[in-house]
Design an enzyme around this catalytic site. Sequence first.
Site, PDB file in Angstrom:
ATOM      1  N   ASP A   1       0.632  -8.025   3.105  1.00 24.36           N
ATOM      2  CA  ASP A   1      -0.691  -7.830   3.683  1.00 24.36           C
ATOM      3  C   ASP A   1      -1.660  -8.699   2.891  1.00 24.36           C
ATOM      4  O   ASP A   1      -2.098  -8.315   1.805  1.00 24.36           O
ATOM      5  CB  ASP A   1      -1.067  -6.353   3.610  1.00 24.36           C
TER       6      ASP A   1
ATOM      7  N   ASN B   1      -4.570  -9.564   4.059  1.00 24.08           N
ATOM      8  CA  ASN B   1      -5.915  -9.071   4.394  1.00 24.08           C
ATOM      9  C   ASN B   1      -6.884 -10.164   4.827  1.00 24.08           C
ATOM     10  O   ASN B   1      -8.100 -10.002   4.715  1.00 24.08           O
ATOM     11  CB  ASN B   1      -6.501  -8.273   3.225  1.00 24.08           C
TER      12      ASN B   1
ATOM     13  N   ASP C   1      -1.884   1.598  10.180  1.00 20.35           N
ATOM     14  CA  ASP C   1      -2.684   0.735  11.048  1.00 20.35           C
ATOM     15  C   ASP C   1      -2.128  -0.691  11.092  1.00 20.35           C
ATOM     16  O   ASP C   1      -2.599  -1.518  11.873  1.00 20.35           O
ATOM     17  CB  ASP C   1      -4.159   0.736  10.647  1.00 20.35           C
TER      18      ASP C   1
ATOM     19  N   GLU D   1       0.832  -1.202   0.000  1.00 15.17           N
ATOM     20  CA  GLU D   1       0.000   0.000   0.000  1.00 15.17           C
ATOM     21  C   GLU D   1       0.871   1.258   0.000  1.00 15.17           C
ATOM     22  O   GLU D   1       0.691   2.165   0.807  1.00 15.17           O
ATOM     23  CB  GLU D   1      -0.985   0.003   1.181  1.00 15.17           C
TER      24      GLU D   1
END
Length: 267
Positions: free
Chosen positions: A154, A156, A257, A36
Amino acid sequence: MDFSLATWNINSVRLRIGLVERFLKEHQPDVLCLQETKCPNDQFPEKAFRAMGYGHVAIHGQKGYHGVATISKLPFEDIVRQDFCAVGDARHLSTRIAVAGRKVRVHNLYVPAGGDEPDPEINPKFRHKLDFVEELRRTDANGEEGVSALLCGDLNIAPLETDVWSHKQLLKIVSHTPVETEGLVTAQEEGNWTDLMRVHFPPEEVLFTWWSYRAKDWATSNRGRRLDHVWGSADMAPALSKVEILAEARGWEKPSDHVPVIARFVL
């Protein structure tokens, strides 16, 4: 030879380059996989990484969304960018490095988050996520003869009951629904991957790598999820010496985060 790999969803590399510099200075991984990055290739802060001794930078970015980057002290023998689901998103990057006489393929992945509604019939983002995980099944840890493999990023999805703060309350929440967790486990098994974080930490131990921005006091409530992963080919598991989850980074000023995960090996 000691070798270390770190993965971190940084949630905008330009916004948080100071945090990345702090992390690299304090922990010095040989390879850092970022997700990201939210940065087109021509605006990636490559000079900052080179100034810190990371002379090898592979990027796969796009404006405003997604994006992955692999930063390394070791040179890349090749760089591969795969377009999962053929939609043009910058969500995958793999590089091959040589360390201690061993060739290692490093996959850096950012799996789609999937939106809020866990129904692929009404939520195209969730459909995309499931399709992505389905395609991930074809990424094989043993895909190259004589080459070990690591897969991180990530993903997810929090696959185990101990990867979320409440298994029962999150069963219908995107990232822990059965269709996602079963899909990820299938991709792991069919791809001959070993969950290296769970080699170091037993499956019954609670592990989190992500805490929502919505929590007023993330540390006290501790409603986290393990969304970030490090997998390896079977031959990498015996070389694993330690896995570190840098939870304190969630409390840094203007943090992501997600927090960094570091896997350390003796090769």
